[in-house]
Scaffold this motif. Structure first.
Motif, short mmCIF file in Angstrom:
data_model
loop_
_atom_site.label_atom_id
_atom_site.label_comp_id
_atom_site.label_asym_id
_atom_site.label_seq_id
_atom_site.Cartn_x
_atom_site.Cartn_y
_atom_site.Cartn_z
N UNK A 212 0.84 -1.20 0.00
CA UNK A 212 0.00 0.00 0.00
C UNK A 212 0.87 1.25 0.00
N UNK A 213 1.94 1.24 0.79
CA UNK A 213 2.88 2.36 0.80
C UNK A 213 3.53 2.53 -0.57
N UNK A 214 3.90 1.42 -1.16
CA UNK A 214 4.51 1.46 -2.49
C UNK A 214 3.54 2.04 -3.51
N UNK A 215 2.26 1.63 -3.40
CA UNK A 215 1.26 2.14 -4.32
C UNK A 215 1.07 3.65 -4.17
N UNK A 216 1.13 4.14 -2.94
CA UNK A 216 0.94 5.58 -2.70
C UNK A 216 2.14 6.38 -3.20
N UNK A 217 3.33 5.83 -3.02
CA UNK A 217 4.53 6.58 -3.43
C UNK A 217 4.69 6.67 -4.94
N UNK A 218 4.12 5.72 -5.69
CA UNK A 218 4.28 5.73 -7.15
C UNK A 218 3.74 7.01 -7.79
N UNK A 219 2.48 7.41 -7.52
CA UNK A 219 2.02 8.67 -8.13
C UNK A 219 2.80 9.89 -7.65
N UNK A 220 3.24 9.86 -6.37
CA UNK A 220 4.02 10.98 -5.85
C UNK A 220 5.35 11.08 -6.59
N UNK A 221 6.02 9.93 -6.75
CA UNK A 221 7.28 9.93 -7.49
C UNK A 221 7.04 10.33 -8.94
N UNK A 222 5.94 9.82 -9.53
CA UNK A 222 5.63 10.21 -10.90
C UNK A 222 5.43 11.71 -11.06
N UNK A 223 4.77 12.32 -10.08
CA UNK A 223 4.56 13.77 -10.12
C UNK A 223 5.89 14.51 -9.99
N UNK A 224 6.73 14.06 -9.03
CA UNK A 224 8.02 14.72 -8.83
C UNK A 224 8.92 14.56 -10.05
N UNK A 225 8.87 13.39 -10.67
CA UNK A 225 9.67 13.17 -11.88
C UNK A 225 9.20 14.08 -13.01
#
Length: 480
Positions: free
Chosen positions: A61-74
């Motif tokens: 669940x943590x991994x799933x949440x971090x993916x969009x955040x990382x995608x936005x930062x990238x």
């Protein structure tokens, strides 16, 4: 000037190969975790199933949440001398390798609550760093230069490299699991030599599994070294190029507006929902495969052969995928999985039947794990055609799909492990009662089939076909 061998379409063959190598770390570590982490925590660390369920679900669940955040930062990253995405790959690699090693290291002389926190923290840290590596890497496909045909060719090279990495991971983890089953049988034999007790017996002593613990750590070291080398190849061999979709007259909408646009985009929406349910089904079946072979089929020592058959079958189906339409491949590939798991559930202890059905399961696994990455660019092109003023949303497409897939994977692993806890699964036990055996059969076959049928219903409504995909590519290709 250095001359490079050009592949058809304008991207050098060397760049395609170097880009493909970058897909090895994620597939290799994901396969190893999917095969072994559940049984490592349950029977090697001998943690209660409730805590294992909590670790697996929360980390996913943590991994799933971090993916969009990382995608936005990238997507918000600025271009540097080495590119926009490459700095993420370089900085995340050493810490990703370290966190992967920590995930397979059991600290001694600490209480169970602290062990739970250790593995939860190590798992969340590793998944976060892998997001920082994999989201930029997947988005790198859009910045290799050339047109859509070139990117599809690069994706095909990446899939080939990932197939090799899956085969390698299967060989490594298969040897570890074979050692585990050998030590488990040796530990359980004096405790229950005739297997007369239907209830769970006392777990074997922890000391009897020391060699297996070392094997898990050695395999982590090997994969960590390969992770580092593959990242180095990408850094040295791939140079980012701004493509035609990155022109200066386009704007990037705010994050929430971008997310709403993606959710409302029908092709992307149905594609993601279809693969969510299909991935949910495969993850539930895949995560319980080792437990099923060990505790139901009695073929735990032969698990390594099944893993080899599964991964060898994947490239065979990949060759078929290149000749059939994508939607046709989806329905054929997913349909093959249903009779395979039914037959395995009905004839659990027959090794030849298990290996034969493993070929069909490998075909389906290729469909679920590789076809999305050749279909997502079609949805990206369709979105770009409908919203020509938007730019730099490619990382968001990939990260949102990864978010949904990983959340579904976390739910499947967490729910299945929690169910095992409620039916009385005991960590390290030599044998289990009928309730546990029946539950493993349901988690391996009937439940995944139901989820798979739901996913196939969404694919029926997917609107982009092969002809539309070619038209989109022609319309998005700049006129010279």
């Amino acid at each position: 000037s250095q001359k490079s061998l050009k592949a058809p379409g304008g991207i050098s063959l060397a760049r395609k190969i170097c880009y493909a190598v970058g897909g090895v770390p994620y597939q290799m570590t994901a396969l190893s975790i999917g095969i072994s982490l559940q049984i490592f925590l349950l029977d090697i660390v001998q943690m209660e199933a409730f805590y294992v369920s909590m670790i697996l679900f929360l980390s996913q669940a943590w991994d799933a949440v971090t993916d969009p955040v990382v995608g936005y930062l990238v997507s918000r990253s600025k271009w540097t001398r080495i590119g926009k995405l490459t700095p993420w790959l370089v900085l995340s690699t050493p810490f990703g390798v370290l966190s992967y090693l920590l995930l397979w290291f059991e600290p001694h002389h600490i209480s169970q609550p602290l062990r739970v926190l250790w593995f939860l923290a190590a798992s969340c840290l590793f998944e976060t760093l892998m997001s920082c590596y994999n989201i930029p890497y997947l988005s790198l496909n859009m910045f290799l230069g050339g047109d859509q045909k070139d990117r599809d060719s690069a994706t095909a090279y990446r899939m080939s490299a990932e197939l090799v990495s899956m085969l390698l991971a299967s060989v490594i983890q298969g040897q570890v699991m074979a050692l585990y089953n050998t030590e488990r049988q040796e530990s359980c034999q004096p405790l229950d030599p005739v297997h007369e007790t239907p209830e769970s017996t006392s777990p074997p002593q922890t000391a009897s599994l020391q060699e297996t613990k070392k094997a898990f750590l050695i395999s982590a070291l090997v994969m960590g070294a390969l992770f580092f080398l593959c990242s180095l190849v990408v850094f040295l061999g791939v140079k980012e190029q701004q493509g035609p979709l990155c022109s200066d007259d386009k704007v990037q909408p705010p994050y929430l507006i971008s997310l709403k646009m993606l959710i409302c985009h029908i092709p992307y929406q149905r594609l993601v929902l279809g693969f969510i349910f299909a991935g949910f089904a495969f993850q539930m079946s895949w995560s319980n495969l080792a437990l099923y072979c060990s505790h139901v089929a009695g073929l735990g020592a032969q698990l390594q052969y099944l893993l080899l058959v599964l991964t060898v079958a994947v490239p065979l189906w990949q060759a078929v995928l290149l000749r059939l339409g994508k939607k046709v491949t989806i329905f054929i590939g997913l349909s093959l999985y249903i009779p395979a798991v039914i037959i395995v559930a009905c004839v659990p202890s027959n090794l030849p039947v298990l290996l034969l059905m493993g070929i069909l399961m490998g075909f389906s696994m290729a469909t679920v794990f590789f076809l999305p990455w050749s279909m997502l660019p079609d949805a990206v092109d369709d979105f770009a055609m409908r919203h020509p003023s938007c730019k730099d949303l490619e990382p968001l497409f990939f990260s949102c799909y990864a978010f949904c897939r990983k959340l579904a994977g976390g739910l499947s692993v967490g729910i299945s492990t929690m169910i095992l806890h409620f039916v009385g699964y005991r960590a390290g036990a030599c044998s289990h009662g009928d309730g546990v055996v029946t539950t493993l059969i349901v988690l391996f076959s009937p439940a995944p089939i139901a989820l798979l049928l739901i996913g196939m219903a969404f694919f029926c409504c997917y609107p982009i076909n092969e002809r539309q995909s070619l038209q989109l590519q022609e319309q998005l290709t700049p006129v010279k």
